[in-house]
Design a protein around this motif. Structure first.
Motif, mmCIF file in Angstrom:
data_model
loop_
_atom_site.group_PDB
_atom_site.id
_atom_site.type_symbol
_atom_site.label_atom_id
_atom_site.label_comp_id
_atom_site.label_asym_id
_atom_site.label_seq_id
_atom_site.Cartn_x
_atom_site.Cartn_y
_atom_site.Cartn_z
ATOM 1 N N VAL A 1 0.723 -1.202 -0.210
ATOM 2 C CA VAL A 1 0.170 -0.040 0.133
ATOM 3 C C VAL A 1 0.970 1.173 -0.090
ATOM 4 C CG1 VAL A 1 -1.595 1.306 1.450
ATOM 5 C CG2 VAL A 1 -2.011 -1.349 1.116
ATOM 6 N N ILE A 2 0.542 2.187 -1.100
ATOM 7 C CA ILE A 2 1.250 3.536 -1.110
ATOM 8 C C ILE A 2 0.533 4.400 -0.349
ATOM 9 C CG2 ILE A 2 1.943 5.123 -2.759
ATOM 10 C CD1 ILE A 2 2.884 3.006 -4.366
ATOM 11 N N ALA A 3 -0.954 4.458 -0.590
ATOM 12 C CA ALA A 3 -1.726 5.580 -0.077
ATOM 13 C C ALA A 3 -3.237 5.036 0.015
ATOM 14 C CB ALA A 3 -1.764 6.775 -1.034
ATOM 15 N N ILE A 4 -3.716 5.685 0.989
ATOM 16 C CA ILE A 4 -5.283 5.566 1.252
ATOM 17 C C ILE A 4 -5.992 6.598 1.425
ATOM 18 C CG2 ILE A 4 -6.842 4.416 2.678
ATOM 19 C CD1 ILE A 4 -4.678 2.903 4.125
ATOM 20 N N VAL A 5 -6.833 6.995 0.233
ATOM 21 C CA VAL A 5 -7.342 8.392 0.156
ATOM 22 C C VAL A 5 -8.964 8.231 -0.022
ATOM 23 C CG1 VAL A 5 -5.256 9.377 -0.631
ATOM 24 C CG2 VAL A 5 -6.839 8.218 -2.440
ATOM 25 N N SER A 6 -9.512 9.310 -0.018
ATOM 26 C CA SER A 6 -11.041 9.614 -0.211
ATOM 27 C C SER A 6 -11.258 9.687 -1.619
ATOM 28 C CB SER A 6 -11.257 10.617 0.669
ATOM 29 O OG SER A 6 -12.937 11.150 0.280
ATOM 30 N N ARG B 1 -21.278 2.409 -1.970
ATOM 31 C CA ARG B 1 -20.671 3.534 -2.118
ATOM 32 C C ARG B 1 -19.029 3.480 -1.980
ATOM 33 N NH1 ARG B 1 -20.371 8.481 1.159
ATOM 34 N NH2 ARG B 1 -19.677 9.948 -0.049
ATOM 35 N N THR B 2 -18.249 4.036 -2.717
ATOM 36 C CA THR B 2 -16.928 3.945 -2.551
ATOM 37 C C THR B 2 -16.530 4.900 -1.380
ATOM 38 O OG1 THR B 2 -16.244 3.100 -4.704
ATOM 39 C CG2 THR B 2 -14.787 4.290 -3.666
ATOM 40 N N ARG B 3 -15.844 4.534 -0.387
ATOM 41 C CA ARG B 3 -15.316 5.698 0.616
ATOM 42 C C ARG B 3 -13.820 5.736 0.551
ATOM 43 N NH1 ARG B 3 -20.057 4.265 4.503
ATOM 44 N NH2 ARG B 3 -21.777 5.568 3.773
ATOM 45 N N ALA B 4 -13.080 4.590 0.396
ATOM 46 C CA ALA B 4 -11.611 4.751 0.231
ATOM 47 C C ALA B 4 -10.938 4.194 -1.029
ATOM 48 C CB ALA B 4 -10.971 3.930 1.669
ATOM 49 N N VAL B 5 -10.170 4.719 -1.523
ATOM 50 C CA VAL B 5 -9.197 4.316 -2.505
ATOM 51 C C VAL B 5 -8.011 3.949 -2.019
ATOM 52 C CG1 VAL B 5 -8.371 5.018 -4.681
ATOM 53 C CG2 VAL B 5 -10.652 5.983 -3.976
ATOM 54 N N ILE B 6 -7.451 2.753 -2.266
ATOM 55 C CA ILE B 6 -6.062 2.463 -1.916
ATOM 56 C C ILE B 6 -5.130 2.075 -3.159
ATOM 57 C CG2 ILE B 6 -5.105 0.289 -0.785
ATOM 58 C CD1 ILE B 6 -7.672 -0.031 0.735
ATOM 59 N N VAL B 7 -4.219 2.798 -3.087
ATOM 60 C CA VAL B 7 -3.324 2.802 -4.366
ATOM 61 C C VAL B 7 -1.808 1.851 -3.833
ATOM 62 C CG1 VAL B 7 -1.855 4.287 -5.795
ATOM 63 C CG2 VAL B 7 -3.876 5.147 -4.786
ATOM 64 N N THR B 8 -1.868 0.977 -4.781
ATOM 65 C CA THR B 8 -0.550 0.196 -4.514
ATOM 66 C C THR B 8 0.518 0.507 -5.197
ATOM 67 O OG1 THR B 8 -1.086 -1.510 -6.047
ATOM 68 C CG2 THR B 8 -2.193 -1.685 -3.841
ATOM 69 N N ASP B 9 1.654 -0.013 -4.724
ATOM 70 C CA ASP B 9 3.087 0.229 -5.711
ATOM 71 C C ASP B 9 3.035 -0.510 -7.017
ATOM 72 O OD1 ASP B 9 3.199 -2.588 -4.923
ATOM 73 O OD2 ASP B 9 5.091 -2.270 -3.877
ATOM 74 N N SER B 10 2.200 -1.438 -7.205
ATOM 75 C CA SER B 10 2.065 -2.145 -8.475
ATOM 76 C C SER B 10 1.208 -1.179 -9.424
ATOM 77 C CB SER B 10 1.696 -3.470 -8.385
ATOM 78 O OG SER B 10 0.277 -3.554 -8.172
ATOM 79 N N GLY B 11 0.600 -0.206 -8.941
ATOM 80 C CA GLY B 11 -0.122 0.754 -10.095
ATOM 81 C C GLY B 11 -1.741 0.256 -10.086
ATOM 82 N N HIS B 12 -2.019 -0.946 -9.160
ATOM 83 C CA HIS B 12 -3.404 -1.333 -8.936
ATOM 84 C C HIS B 12 -4.169 -0.272 -8.207
ATOM 85 C CE1 HIS B 12 -2.025 -5.142 -10.514
ATOM 86 N NE2 HIS B 12 -3.257 -5.283 -10.898
#
Length: 86
Positions: free
Chosen positions: A19-24, A51-62
């Protein structure tokens, strides 16, 4: 290297090490990131139609969409890290 897993809701789990970031998802740039990931085929929707409440960005670009609040995911991330340190 040990693998730490974080529950992101509804029994879905992501690797905490990736996990790189957890954002709204409210801002336009984050919506653009979601759209771009969908176009690349790297979007994982773990909301189960909610409803989407969190967006998780990973180091693989997913990009992973979650139906729980970013703060809740972050707290689970921190609790996992604390239990790992003990």
């Amino acid at each position: 290297m040990d693998i730490r897993l974080i529950n992101i809701g509804f029994g879905n789990i992501v690797s905490a090490n990736r996990v790189i970031a957890i954002v709204s998802p409210e801002s336009a740039p984050i919506k653009r990131i979601i759209s771009d990931a969908r176009d690349r085929g790297q979007l994982i929707d773990a909301t189960y139609g909610r409803r989407t409440r969190a967006v998780i960005v990973t180091d693989s670009g997913h990009v992973v969409l979650s139906a729980i609040q970013p703060e809740t995911v972050a707290n689970r991330f921190m609790v996992s890290k604390e239990t790992q340190d003990d």
